[in-house]
Design a protein around this motif. Structure first.
Motif, PDB file in Angstrom:
ATOM      1  N   ALA A 291       0.720  -0.825  -0.114  1.00 48.02           N
ATOM      2  CA  ALA A 291       0.072   0.181  -0.182  1.00 48.02           C
ATOM      3  C   ALA A 291       1.163   1.456  -0.182  1.00 48.02           C
ATOM      4  O   ALA A 291       0.455   2.736  -0.172  1.00 48.02           O
ATOM      5  CB  ALA A 291      -1.074  -0.266   1.309  1.00 48.02           C
ATOM      6  N   GLY A 292       1.679   0.968  -0.553  1.00 48.00           N
ATOM      7  CA  GLY A 292       2.927   2.225   0.055  1.00 48.00           C
ATOM      8  C   GLY A 292       3.927   2.738   1.389  1.00 48.00           C
ATOM      9  O   GLY A 292       4.560   3.397   1.177  1.00 48.00           O
ATOM     10  N   ALA A 293       3.397   1.952   2.082  1.00 45.20           N
ATOM     11  CA  ALA A 293       4.266   2.381   3.652  1.00 45.20           C
ATOM     12  C   ALA A 293       5.055   1.752   3.541  1.00 45.20           C
ATOM     13  O   ALA A 293       5.844   0.554   3.104  1.00 45.20           O
ATOM     14  CB  ALA A 293       3.000   1.774   4.694  1.00 45.20           C
ATOM     15  N   GLU A 294       6.470   2.493   4.492  1.00 47.26           N
ATOM     16  CA  GLU A 294       7.404   1.890   4.488  1.00 47.26           C
ATOM     17  C   GLU A 294       7.749   0.798   5.988  1.00 47.26           C
ATOM     18  O   GLU A 294       6.825   1.510   6.755  1.00 47.26           O
ATOM     19  CB  GLU A 294       8.477   3.119   4.959  1.00 47.26           C
ATOM     20  N   ILE A 295       8.119  -0.056   6.072  1.00 45.34           N
ATOM     21  CA  ILE A 295       8.497  -1.225   6.936  1.00 45.34           C
ATOM     22  C   ILE A 295       9.301  -1.562   8.043  1.00 45.34           C
ATOM     23  O   ILE A 295      10.646  -0.893   7.653  1.00 45.34           O
ATOM     24  CB  ILE A 295       7.965  -2.520   6.824  1.00 45.34           C
ATOM     25  N   VAL A 296       9.420  -0.685   8.871  1.00 48.24           N
ATOM     26  CA  VAL A 296      10.641  -0.316   9.953  1.00 48.24           C
ATOM     27  C   VAL A 296      10.796  -0.820  10.942  1.00 48.24           C
ATOM     28  O   VAL A 296       9.544  -1.182  11.849  1.00 48.24           O
ATOM     29  CB  VAL A 296      11.093   0.946  10.278  1.00 48.24           C
ATOM     30  N   ASP A 297      12.095  -1.799  11.400  1.00 49.90           N
ATOM     31  CA  ASP A 297      12.191  -2.544  12.296  1.00 49.90           C
ATOM     32  C   ASP A 297      12.678  -1.432  13.244  1.00 49.90           C
ATOM     33  O   ASP A 297      13.305  -0.647  13.765  1.00 49.90           O
ATOM     34  CB  ASP A 297      13.805  -3.481  12.334  1.00 49.90           C
ATOM     35  N   ILE A 298      11.842  -2.180  14.857  1.00 48.46           N
ATOM     36  CA  ILE A 298      12.110  -1.100  16.142  1.00 48.46           C
ATOM     37  C   ILE A 298      12.549  -1.875  16.602  1.00 48.46           C
ATOM     38  O   ILE A 298      11.691  -3.429  17.464  1.00 48.46           O
ATOM     39  CB  ILE A 298      10.922   0.012  15.697  1.00 48.46           C
ATOM     40  N   SER A 299      12.624  -1.181  18.245  1.00 49.69           N
ATOM     41  CA  SER A 299      13.067  -2.206  19.251  1.00 49.69           C
ATOM     42  C   SER A 299      11.968  -1.810  20.378  1.00 49.69           C
ATOM     43  O   SER A 299      12.196   0.006  20.847  1.00 49.69           O
ATOM     44  CB  SER A 299      14.221  -1.732  19.554  1.00 49.69           C
ATOM     45  N   LEU A 300      11.015  -2.383  21.580  1.00 47.20           N
ATOM     46  CA  LEU A 300      11.040  -1.526  22.463  1.00 47.20           C
ATOM     47  C   LEU A 300      11.167  -2.342  23.672  1.00 47.20           C
ATOM     48  O   LEU A 300      10.924  -3.600  23.991  1.00 47.20           O
ATOM     49  CB  LEU A 300       9.070  -1.809  22.599  1.00 47.20           C
ATOM     50  N   PRO A 301      12.305  -2.084  24.678  1.00 44.87           N
ATOM     51  CA  PRO A 301      13.445  -2.792  25.030  1.00 44.87           C
ATOM     52  C   PRO A 301      12.373  -3.505  26.304  1.00 44.87           C
ATOM     53  O   PRO A 301      12.811  -5.022  26.564  1.00 44.87           O
ATOM     54  CB  PRO A 301      14.774  -2.297  25.101  1.00 44.87           C
ATOM     55  N   HIS A 302      11.143  -2.614  26.640  1.00 44.91           N
ATOM     56  CA  HIS A 302      11.105  -3.247  27.684  1.00 44.91           C
ATOM     57  C   HIS A 302       9.822  -3.630  27.620  1.00 44.91           C
ATOM     58  O   HIS A 302       9.105  -4.042  28.817  1.00 44.91           O
ATOM     59  CB  HIS A 302      11.127  -1.536  29.045  1.00 44.91           C
ATOM     60  N   THR A 303       9.340  -4.379  26.364  1.00 45.81           N
ATOM     61  CA  THR A 303       7.887  -4.943  26.202  1.00 45.81           C
ATOM     62  C   THR A 303       8.250  -6.487  27.536  1.00 45.81           C
ATOM     63  O   THR A 303       7.099  -6.460  27.826  1.00 45.81           O
ATOM     64  CB  THR A 303       8.603  -5.222  24.989  1.00 45.81           C
ATOM     65  N   LYS A 304       9.166  -6.978  27.287  1.00 49.63           N
ATOM     66  CA  LYS A 304       8.977  -7.923  28.258  1.00 49.63           C
ATOM     67  C   LYS A 304       8.386  -8.084  29.744  1.00 49.63           C
ATOM     68  O   LYS A 304       8.061  -8.793  29.907  1.00 49.63           O
ATOM     69  CB  LYS A 304      11.076  -9.124  28.482  1.00 49.63           C
ATOM     70  N   TYR A 305       8.438  -6.855  30.331  1.00 51.08           N
ATOM     71  CA  TYR A 305       8.639  -6.572  31.240  1.00 51.08           C
ATOM     72  C   TYR A 305       6.993  -6.007  31.988  1.00 51.08           C
ATOM     73  O   TYR A 305       6.754  -5.726  32.822  1.00 51.08           O
ATOM     74  CB  TYR A 305       9.019  -5.388  32.104  1.00 51.08           C
ATOM     75  N   ALA A 306       6.392  -6.145  30.378  1.00 55.54           N
ATOM     76  CA  ALA A 306       5.185  -5.818  29.866  1.00 55.54           C
ATOM     77  C   ALA A 306       3.833  -6.110  31.593  1.00 55.54           C
ATOM     78  O   ALA A 306       3.324  -6.041  32.361  1.00 55.54           O
ATOM     79  CB  ALA A 306       4.603  -5.223  28.857  1.00 55.54           C
ATOM     80  N   LEU A 307       4.077  -7.146  31.061  1.00 55.71           N
ATOM     81  CA  LEU A 307       2.532  -8.648  31.806  1.00 55.71           C
ATOM     82  C   LEU A 307       3.713  -8.482  32.681  1.00 55.71           C
ATOM     83  O   LEU A 307       2.141  -8.334  34.024  1.00 55.71           O
ATOM     84  CB  LEU A 307       2.948  -9.648  30.983  1.00 55.71           C
ATOM     85  N   PRO A 308       4.470  -8.771  33.870  1.00 53.73           N
ATOM     86  CA  PRO A 308       4.757  -8.718  35.191  1.00 53.73           C
ATOM     87  C   PRO A 308       4.494  -6.935  35.886  1.00 53.73           C
ATOM     88  O   PRO A 308       3.170  -7.329  37.270  1.00 53.73           O
ATOM     89  CB  PRO A 308       5.898  -8.868  35.450  1.00 53.73           C
ATOM     90  N   ALA A 309       4.270  -6.237  34.965  1.00 55.22           N
ATOM     91  CA  ALA A 309       4.035  -5.095  35.917  1.00 55.22           C
ATOM     92  C   ALA A 309       2.587  -4.305  35.610  1.00 55.22           C
ATOM     93  O   ALA A 309       2.050  -4.516  36.341  1.00 55.22           O
ATOM     94  CB  ALA A 309       4.493  -3.959  34.863  1.00 55.22           C
TER      95      ALA A 309
END
Length: 492
Positions: A291-309
């Protein structure tokens, strides 16, 4: 095509052209509801109220004074107070409670001319991912591929089941850790959780006040835009309601995302992720790229702590919010024995009124807020929450317009499948969704395909704060590219 299968946009146009009336639409939904008791989606039906509201909507349409939602029959999640209608929040402790006030969100919908068909089942106090903690028994997913009854997701399971089965044109939901997006993905419908503060929480039974947010559950993205606009408003009665103008979300649906940057968080590619979910995600990326969008790899480093928090913060807030249910002023009160005092009444009432999952979360919440553990658990979780929010802020500051991720780690599972398992296994259903609630961001789940069994699978898009219009436009592109139009076979 029967009228109850229409989308909001289709019904709105038909009503304006005089091709049907709100009374006819409402009667079609009421008929569908009467034949769908096997789904157990409704916990209170209001047919007389619905027809009165439909007649008033028809008069308003005839007079030429009709907003987009005027005459549209809706289901309301049992968390929203509706004046004079039972509001139980899925719990025995509120049995017989009929509020003498109206939630701001439902008042906004009635002011827009919408019609109420009844109240929809939900997990008790919105605590659950499968609708199995509801005091009125679980709602059933209308999608059936074998002899198993499947979950419609939670906590807004009744809302999801009713919309997917065409028992109403749309429904309200609430999302504390994924309770709009996960059920939407499990039932092949669209659900959006707006930015925290976009919809008033006043008159919505509280679970975790810093996380709860109301939103629409609809048959497609355009309908979500139409209904969300009617639900939103600044509300002086809710201190967390933000005084920001509500834009025309439907007008933002251009279908053009050329040049937009779509972030793909590497942390969401979990170990042991089912191949079908991974393939669905890859497919979604390809659709956005086409559709014309640019796909960019990103990092959300604290994701692994989201569920326990999340499972520290949410129960902590719940233990505080649910302290008001004590058998003194309203709801259930236990029968007391000779010599029982006020403390006995509290204890017996809460033991009888609250189900096991709610009791578990209250106990966790009370524990993490207690003097010896406040800093070790609650304060630490709050700090992690701030870091998760910062991860998203940095991604958006780097030019990312939206983030694409799976909505759920699987398709709908069978009822009872996780009931006797470690409760953490049930909590893992929220692995992709809780980060948004912790950060207060908008997110939308869109059905994208079917798994090998023939059950719906969805992807979610995460947007910048207050930019629900742009987020819904990205969702529209994904919806069009996926071309998902499957419906459950009517077995009920």
């Amino acid at each position: 095509m029967t009228l109850n299968t229409l989308k909001i946009s289709e019904a709105r146009d038909a009503l304006r052209k005089g091709e049907t009336t709100s009374v006819e639409l409402t009667e079609s939904c009421l008929k569908a509801i009467e034949g769908a008791d096997a789904l157990n989606a409704w916990c209170a039906k209001t047919p007389e109220m619905a027809l009165d509201m439909a007649k008033a909507a028809d008069a308003r349409i005839k007079a030429g004074d009709a907003p987009a939602m005027c005459g549209i029959p809706l289901g309301i999640k049992d968390l929203f107070a509706v004046k004079g209608v039972p509001t139980q929040a899925g719990s025995n402790i509120l049995k017989g409670f009929k509020p003498e006030y109206e939630s701001t969100v439902t008042q906004n919908l009635w002011d827009a001319g919408a019609v109420m068909l009844g109240k929809l089942s939900m997990d008790e106090f919105a605590m659950g991912s499968s609708n199995e903690t509801a005091c009125y028994g679980p709602a059933i997913n209308p999608w059936k591929v074998d002899d198993k009854a499947r979950t419609p997701g939670g906590s807004s399971g009744g809302s999801a089941a009713a919309v997917a089965a065409d028992l109403c044109l749309a429904a309200t939901g609430t999302d504390t850790g994924g309770s709009i997006r996960q059920p939407a993905a499990f039932t092949g419908i669209t659900g959006i959780k707006p930015t925290y503060g976009r919809c008033s929480r006043w008159g919505v039974v509280a679970y975790a006040s810093s996380l709860d947010q109301a939103g629409p559950m609809t048959k497609d993205v355009r309908d979500a835009a139409i209904m969300l606009q009617a639900m939103c408003s600044h509300d002086p009665k809710d201190s967390t309601s933000t005084e920001i103008a509500v834009p025309d979300f439907e007008a933002a649906l251009t279908g053009d995302i050329r040049g937009k940057k779509i972030g793909i968080p590497k942390e969401y590619r979990l170990d042991g992720m089912p191949e079908e979910i991974a393939a669905l995600w890859d497919n979604g990326m390809a659709m956005m790229r086409d559709a014309g969008a640019e796909i960019v790899d990103i990092s959300l480093p604290h994701t692994k702590y989201a569920l326990p928090a999340y499972y520290v913060i949410a129960p902590a807030e719940a233990s505080s919010n649910l302290a008001r249910y004590d058998g003194v002023r309203y709801g259930h009160r236990a029968t007391l024995g000779k010599g029982d005092g006020i403390d006995d009444m509290y204890a017996k009432t809460r033991a009888e009124g609250f189900g096991p999952e709610v009791q578990r979360r209250i106990m966790i919440g009370t524990y993490v807020l207690s003097a010896g553990f406040y800093d070790a658990y609650y304060n630490r979780a709050r700090k992690v929450r701030a870091l998760i929010k910062r991860d998203f802020e940095q991604a958006f500051a780097a030019g990312i317009d939206a983030i694409l991720a799976p909505a759920t780690p699987s398709s709908a599972f069978a009822l009872g499948e996780m009931k006797d398992a470690d409760p953490v296994k049930m909590y893992l259903n929220d692995v992709f969704t809780v980060t948004l609630n912790l950060a207060g961001l908008p997110g939308v789940a869109v059905p994208v395909g079917l798994d090998k069994q023939g059950l719906p699978l969805g992807l979610q898009l995460i947007g910048r704060p207050w930019e629900e219009g742009e987020l819904l436009n990205h969702a529209l592109v994904l919806e069009r590219a996926a071309g998902f139009n499957a419906k459950p076979n009517q077995w009920w």
